[in-house]
Design a protein around this motif. Structure first.
Motif, short mmCIF file in Angstrom:
data_model
loop_
_atom_site.label_atom_id
_atom_site.label_comp_id
_atom_site.label_asym_id
_atom_site.label_seq_id
_atom_site.Cartn_x
_atom_site.Cartn_y
_atom_site.Cartn_z
N SER A 20 18.30 31.74 78.61
CA SER A 20 17.23 31.12 79.76
C SER A 20 15.87 31.20 78.90
CB SER A 20 17.24 31.96 80.86
OG SER A 20 16.91 33.42 80.64
N LEU A 21 16.11 31.57 77.55
CA LEU A 21 14.85 31.51 76.69
C LEU A 21 14.08 30.32 76.78
CD1 LEU A 21 16.33 33.83 73.85
CD2 LEU A 21 14.76 34.54 75.60
N SER A 22 12.53 30.45 76.64
CA SER A 22 11.96 29.32 76.44
C SER A 22 11.68 28.85 75.04
CB SER A 22 10.50 29.64 77.19
OG SER A 22 9.81 30.51 76.16
N PRO A 23 11.16 27.68 74.89
CA PRO A 23 10.98 27.15 73.40
C PRO A 23 10.12 28.03 72.62
CG PRO A 23 11.11 25.19 74.65
CD PRO A 23 11.17 26.55 75.89
N PRO A 24 9.08 28.66 72.90
CA PRO A 24 8.40 29.59 72.37
C PRO A 24 9.13 30.92 72.13
CG PRO A 24 6.96 28.76 74.20
CD PRO A 24 8.41 28.30 74.25
N GLU A 25 9.76 31.32 73.09
CA GLU A 25 10.46 32.40 72.59
C GLU A 25 11.79 32.20 71.62
OE1 GLU A 25 10.25 34.40 77.07
OE2 GLU A 25 11.84 33.15 76.75
N VAL A 26 12.31 31.16 71.61
CA VAL A 26 13.38 30.78 70.65
C VAL A 26 12.68 30.67 69.29
CG1 VAL A 26 15.06 29.34 69.94
CG2 VAL A 26 14.77 29.54 72.37
N ASP A 27 11.49 30.30 69.16
CA ASP A 27 10.66 30.10 67.96
C ASP A 27 10.60 31.64 67.45
OD1 ASP A 27 10.06 27.26 67.99
OD2 ASP A 27 8.18 27.43 68.87
N GLU A 28 10.12 32.59 68.11
CA GLU A 28 9.83 33.84 67.89
C GLU A 28 11.17 34.75 67.23
OE1 GLU A 28 7.23 37.14 67.57
OE2 GLU A 28 6.99 35.18 68.22
#
Length: 223
Positions: A20-28
């Motif tokens: 359920s991660l957001s795109p910014p969290e996946v970037d991180e």
């Protein structure tokens, strides 16, 4: 032949599909994965890149676990702080920011209040170079909107210093300028103080997100 970019792309797609991660969290997390891969290759340069990537990705954890860790980090706290800073920034432009005195030509002075927007325009057009620089720091605040578009460590690192540095400069410069003009610091009205507070609030929010990412094992790279 091992292709790192394709491997990272497949890893991202799986993570986005199963978490359920957001795109910014996946970037991180992608930044963290790449750093782990580089470290694996440095520590054991003889190993195959595919093995190094498997070790790096395996050490990241399962998608469901990563989702829980990010939720536990409490990212809404720092987002609320940044939202509050932006709200203060907007409000500061419509509030009175400065008591302005001018001569009517007959030896009498009239006094009025200058809104934050008017003060910004005057500083940008008529101010000395430090005053114009201070006015230009509003662009830095607008640039801080990027923090909600991406959470990459590199960007967060320089944004927190830019926004915080701008806030400190604005806090120091204008009281000094008012005194050198022969006026009391009390001529700086709520609009000014709220404007300065908005920079410091956003900088604190960005700083918090770096610390929260560190708490779940996403330590920022050193400069």
């Amino acid at each position: 032949m091992f292709d790192l970019e394709k491997a990272v792309g497949r890893w991202r797609k799986e993570l986005e599909r199963e978490s359920s991660l957001s795109p910014p969290e996946v970037d991180e997390l992608e930044d963290h994965l790449r750093a782990h891969f580089d470290l694996e290759m440095e520590l054991a340069p003889a190993q195959a890149p595919v093995a190094a990537f498997a070790n790096a990705s395996g050490g990241m954890g399962e998608p469901a676990e990563l989702s829980r860790e990010f939720a536990r980090a409490g990212s809404p706290r720092w987002r609320r702080l940044i939202y509050a800073g932006w709200a203060l920034f907007v409000v500061s432009f419509v509030l009175p920011a400065y008591v302005d005195g001018s001569s009517d030509g007959g030896g009498f002075f009239t006094f009025g209040t200058m809104s934050g927007w008017d003060a910004f325009g005057n500083a940008l057009i008529w101010g000395d170079w430090p005053g114009r620089l201070s006015a230009a720091t509003n662009l830095i605040m607008l640039g801080s909107l990027l923090i909600l578009r991406t959470s990459r460590r590199q960007r967060g690192r320089w944004l927190r210093w830019l926004v915080g540095g701008a806030g400190v400069m604005n806090l120091a410069y204008w009281p000094i300028w008012v005194v050198t003009e022969g006026d009391p610091v009390s001529n700086l009205l709520p609009g000014y103080w709220i404007w300065v507070a908005s920079f410091l609030c956003v900088a604190a929010g960005i700083w918090m997100t770096v610390r929260e990412r560190t708490s779940i094992g996403l330590a920022p790279e050193t400069s």
